[in-house]
Structure formats: structure tokens, C-alpha cells
Design an enzyme around this catalytic site. Sequence first.
Site, PDB file in Angstrom:
ATOM      1  N   PRO A   1       0.108  -4.358   0.314  1.00 53.07           N
ATOM      2  CA  PRO A   1       0.777  -5.232  -0.656  1.00 53.07           C
ATOM      3  C   PRO A   1       1.990  -4.587  -1.312  1.00 53.07           C
ATOM      4  CG  PRO A   1      -1.178  -4.260  -1.641  1.00 53.07           C
ATOM      5  CD  PRO A   1      -1.159  -3.802  -0.212  1.00 53.07           C
TER       6      PRO A   1
ATOM      7  N   TRP B   1      -3.683   2.426  -7.119  1.00 51.07           N
ATOM      8  CA  TRP B   1      -3.922   2.654  -5.692  1.00 51.07           C
ATOM      9  C   TRP B   1      -5.348   2.261  -5.312  1.00 51.07           C
ATOM     10  CZ3 TRP B   1      -0.174   3.576  -2.260  1.00 51.07           C
ATOM     11  CH2 TRP B   1       1.046   4.051  -2.732  1.00 51.07           C
TER      12      TRP B   1
ATOM     13  N   GLN C   1       3.102   6.451   2.936  1.00 53.83           N
ATOM     14  CA  GLN C   1       1.810   5.850   2.589  1.00 53.83           C
ATOM     15  C   GLN C   1       0.627   6.630   3.175  1.00 53.83           C
ATOM     16  OE1 GLN C   1       1.285   3.378   0.461  1.00 53.83           O
ATOM     17  NE2 GLN C   1       3.474   3.276   0.079  1.00 53.83           N
TER      18      GLN C   1
ATOM     19  N   TRP D   1      -1.562   4.490   0.431  1.00 58.64           N
ATOM     20  CA  TRP D   1      -2.435   3.381   0.822  1.00 58.64           C
ATOM     21  C   TRP D   1      -3.388   3.755   1.954  1.00 58.64           C
ATOM     22  CZ3 TRP D   1      -1.708  -0.890   4.704  1.00 58.64           C
ATOM     23  CH2 TRP D   1      -2.605  -1.942   4.483  1.00 58.64           C
TER      24      TRP D   1
ATOM     25  N   LYS E   1      19.331  10.299   3.367  1.00 57.91           N
ATOM     26  CA  LYS E   1      18.529   9.343   2.625  1.00 57.91           C
ATOM     27  C   LYS E   1      19.444   8.377   1.887  1.00 57.91           C
ATOM     28  CE  LYS E   1      14.971   9.041  -0.954  1.00 57.91           C
ATOM     29  NZ  LYS E   1      14.128   9.791  -1.929  1.00 57.91           N
TER      30      LYS E   1
END
Length: 778
Positions: free
Chosen positions: A47, A521, A557, A561, A594
Site C-alpha cells: 500500500p 509497518w 522495502q 514491507w 539519484k
Amino acid sequence: MYKKVSTTLDFAGREKDTLAFWKQARIFEKSVELRRGAPAYTFYDGPPTANGKPHIGHILTRSIKDIIPRYRTMKGYDVLRKAGWDTHGLPVELEVEKELGLDGKEQIEAYGVTPFIQKCKESVWKYKGEWEEMSDRVGFWADMENPYITYEDNYIESEWWALKTIHEKGLLYKGHKIVPYCPRCGTALSSHEVAQGYKDIKETSATVRFRCADEDAYYLAWTTTPWTLPSNVCLCVNAHVEYCRARKDGETFILARDLVESVLGEGAEILDVFPGSDLVGRDYEPLFPCTGAACAKTGKRGHYVIADDYVTTTDGTGIVHNAPAFGEDDARVCKEHDMPFIQLVDTRGNMCGGTPWDGAFVKDADKLILRDLREAGLLFAAPEFEHSYPFCWRCDTPLIYYARQSWFIKMTAIRDRLMEYNRRINWIPETIKEGRMGNFLENVIDWGISRERYWGTPLPVWVCKDCGHVHVIGSRKELCQLAPGTPEDLELHKPFLDPITFPCEKCGGEMRREPVVIDCWFDSGSMPFAQWHYPFENKELFARRYPANFISEAVDQTRGWFYTLLAISTCLFDEPSFQNCLVLGLVQDKDGLKMSKHKGNVVDPWSVLDKQGADAVRWYFYTGSMPWLPSRFSPEAVSEAQRKFMGTFWNTYAFYVLYADIDGFDPTAHALRRENLSPMDKWILSRLNSLVKAVDAYLGDIRITEAGRELQRFIDDLSNWYVRRCRDRYWGKDMTPDKEAAYMTLFTVLKTLSLISAPFIPFMTEEIYQNIVRTVDK
């Protein structure tokens, strides 16, 4: 007969027509309905937070997340594509603070927690429209009408069930530990949050003289955090290491023998050598009067030498200064030796407790403390050094390691299972398994789950203020039973839950909720079950959709996640919650740097989508490099990829339509007769069959780039070999068997290409399929 094909490469303009067709005809919804009851294939959507604008990196993730579900749907699977929104946590609170002109927790509480929470709830949808428009425009097919939303009460209730279950397994506890702490946000952070915010910075360290109490000599100790020195309570050596007295410039110093030259330089005279154990128990003088006074208030003895094996001679002096409030090893050894506990830094990260530097932020206090040590003759050296230091992943404040009471999930107790389940996952690339993720799990620490903030899932822990009994609430029903009069539709957020109390089952005292929220988280890591309000309903649906067949997010992640998904599923279900994970590289600028606003190299995703179109951007991301490698993104690179594949494909399609329309050629009235095929026809059809097999196999293994490059090679062969050498076969007046074979071969190739390319470039393939197939076969 056929719609005229434009020779311009204005793909972006034509894509808008395709989008309108999809919406008007409800194509996505029909594709879902058509597969209802088929074998399940499950995709979990990590999400996003809708209070931040989507950027070019989100085009990459949306593209990757779309291609595999499209492919699996075309293979006959019932694919779950439920969108979700991450709506809690610091990212939202900081945005609201900025909007309201507030700075920190004191001002939030003065403003009022209830209105602040309401503002947070509104803020999470600030850019929802832009996210939906971007997702729509890039061709990301997902159920955005019925998303899971982490702030909804049903979602929170499922998390409460999870936390109660974790507590029942003996894995939830409250501890006083050294935690990574953000003084600006006023809360502890978890290890996976800390992992997201490291920066390489230059700072000034200190080699400090601690005056011996029983001889005319100094202990030398090195620290990278001078601000911790006022809270020093002891010095630590290694009992098994050789130490010495060494004279330099008329002064005597005590330090590890192996480090004399690196610390004192050439010309130091070693007077005697002895084991570290000989130093244990010897007193020294506190560096500052405020330190001695704070120590004396505790009634415990401090400022003497202790020993522990964590002290090494790899750097520094072999003597470590210990401040138990600011270091994990410091806290452990000081507790073992019953040392005084002093903490001359407040929760805002400012010096306090009667130091000469009260009110100064710790990082600003460094130079003041070094100045005062130098003036007192207690600073031996202050070398600059460069190191990697953690900053708050959201507000960019330097973190400090700080003693706090927090709630933890005991991840160390399930470390072996975490590592076992990690090895079961098909990580793409494979190196993540034993590398980035494996290393993280090998050194896993307990998950500090509580946050001293406002907008988040409330920790459902009630504690008796008299006997300390802990009760974890697992549902709204349980709360209403324990606290009669609690409305069943009570919103499960602060501050609405905070006043609720009930009698302690042990002593009859008052049970009050711990006034904290949990790590956001944990919200996102709970989505496999919380999106279904499991276990309160949808048990069969959850069972059908767990674990996920496929997930994908960027490499950052891995310790976000991906970790929380694995951590929570291991605690609750004793298995990983996903089977295949494609880890994506970050999107960089054309020079490999970046992207950032201050560099001026950020690419607006709409500038590319509006000019080159979604298919072109998707194709570039699929084929430019392997998905896990950084993408060097530029509009020019997108245009080049578009020209080579899409332009060639489109021109071949335009060639077919031009001549098929002139001849009124209807492929449904003809057949592909083997006896009429030329060698070129047989060759391209053979190539086509090999292509279908290869693309199917690659996509089945989630090898997207290899599949795309097979398509690229085939298009080159089709245009530069087949069409170029067969074009005169379409020019004849009569429909000879050879001309029929040429048409049917090219039709077969284009129809098949439109199907196998659809997961990659859904807009263009839709238009081609509608024009060459649907116009003649309604």
C-alpha cells in the site's frame, strides 16, 4: 472494412481513446468476472501513502505489478488485484504538522489530539486523485473501488487479533531498552525503519583524558558521541587484553598496549604492561561536576573501571566510556555491575539535568563539550571521522540511541524460523535471499512496535496500575464485554479509546490502556489477513488468497514491507505470506544519479506519460535492464525503446491493414493452408511458435526482461526479414493461393503478437486486436 491506421507515432493520444473504451465497456471488471471460480492466483499490492505525490519510481512499480497479474489472467487464473492504502504513521502526522504550522508533540497536544487526528484522516487522501489518475493512465489494473484502508476499524480489529495472538504465544513484552529514537518526532523507531535512513556524514570524535583517582595518570577513552560524556558512569576494559602505562611529553597514559603507536604516535615510552583485569575496580574522577552530582543522587557507586569482552582493540584506545542511557552494550554491562543510571538528555534530544549546556541539542552540544574539555586540559585529541549515521526516515533528524520503555515483539525467539521461511521464498534476484534479507534476519533484533505518537493503530494493551497485570484486547466485542457501556461503533483510534477502563481480573484495580500507537509497518505487514477482516469474517476467502503468489516493490522495502510481511506471518501462521518476490532497483537519472529536487534532475511522470505514452514507459522499464538493477531513466531512452519495438510493430500492423483493406481481405473467410505456405511463411510461423513458448516460460518464471527481449528480436525478424522479403506478394491483383497464404500468415502473426505482447503494452495491442480481429469477428 478496417479502421485507417495513422502513420504518426502519437501513441499517447491513441492511448486515451483505449482508456475510454476500457472504462465504458468495463473491460477490467469483465476480465475479473470471466475468471470467477477459476484456479486462484494472488497478488498483494504493497500500500502506498496517498498524502505524497506519485513519482517516476511509482510508474516502475505500477508497471511491474501489472504485467504478471495480466499474464496470469490471460492464462486462465482468477487473479486477486485488490488495491490498498497505507494511511497511518509519521508520514501523515508530519504533513499535518507542516500544514497547521505545528512543531512537535507539545504543540500538537496544545492544538488538541482530536482535531489533529481528524486532520490526519483528511490528509491521507490529499493526493488520492493523482494516484488513481496515474495508476489508470499507466494501465495498472486493480480494484481501486474496494481497496483495503489501514485506518478503518475492521482493519484495526484484525491487527488487534494478531497482537493478542502474538501475546498469547509469549512474544509481546514491555522492556526498558536502548532504542533508536527520533527526538524531533518524540518516538522510538524499529530496526527496519532505521535501516532506511542512513547517511554518510563527517563528525568530530573525542579521545578523552579521565584522571586516575589513585595515581598521576590518565585513562584514555575514545568516543564518537561527545554529547554522551556528561552521562558517563564507568570505563570498560577487556580483562584478557594487555594494557600498559605509556609516557609521552611528560604525561602518563593508560591504554591498550597494541594501540599505543596509533594513539600516542612515535616516541611514546611503555613503562609497564599488565592484563586488563588489573584495572578492574579502580576509581577515576568524573569529567564534569554535573556528572558527579547526578551520580551521587542515585546513591550508587560509579566512576570506576569494569571489564567486558565486548571491548576490542580494533580501534580507539581499548578503553570504552560507558553511558548506560545511550548504548546497548553500555546498558547491559552497567546493569550487570549495578551502576548508577543517569540520562542528562531529555526527550527532545536536548541536554538537561544541570549540565552547563542545558537546552542545547545533542549534536550542537558536541562542540561545546569539546571546547570545555579542551579548556580543562581533558581533551587529548578530537579527530574528524566519516561514518554512516542513522537519520529519521521521515523528518530527517539525526537519531539518538536512548533508553526508553517500549513494547517489543520478540523476533529473536523466532529467528531460526524466519531464516528458514526466507529460504523458501523465490527471491528475484536470488542474491537477496542470503544477502540483503538473509543478513538482516541473521542479526534480527526484537521489534520495537510502540510509538509515542497519535495517528496510528492503538496498541490494544491494558495494564493494571496497581498490580501491573497485562490484558491484550483482541476484538471490539471483548472490549465491550470488559468495559460495559463502550459503544460498539466506537472509533478505534486515539483519543477515543484512552478513557476506557475496566477492573483488573487479578486484583480489582483499574486497567488503563497503554497510551501509544503501533509501528505503521505492522499495518502494512498485516494486509494479507486484515484486508479481509480475518478472522472475524471471510475465513474461506482468506484461505483461498493466502499466501500470495506474487509481490513486488523496490529494494528499499526488503527491510520494510517484505520483512514485516514475513515477520508477522511467521508469528501468526508459521509460514511465509508470499511465494515469489521481485525486488526492483531504484530509478535514477540518465547519468546514474539519484533523483532529487535540489539537483534538479527529477522527472515528472506526467511529462513522459503525456508525450511518449504509458506503453513506451512500460516497455522501457521491462526491457531497458533487469528489474533489480537501477534504471537510468531519460525521455530519450524511452523514445529509443519505443521506436525500436513499438514503432516497428505499429508499422508492420499498418502495412497489413493498408493492403488487407484494399483487397477487402477477411481472415475469417480464409484458412491457413499448409500446402500453400512459402518457406518464409513456415519460417516466421515457426519463429512465432518458439516465441510463444519462450515468452510463456519466461513470464511464468517472472523473468520479464528476457521475455521482452525475445519479443524485440522477433519484431526485428518480422519487419526486416519477413515483411521486407514478402511485400510484393501483397501487390498482385488476384487473390492467389500464395497471396492468401501471405495474408493469413501475417494476420496470424499479428493477432498472436497482440495477445502475447498485451501484458507488456496493453494499450497498443488493444487497438491492434480491435482493428484486425474484432472488425471481422464480432
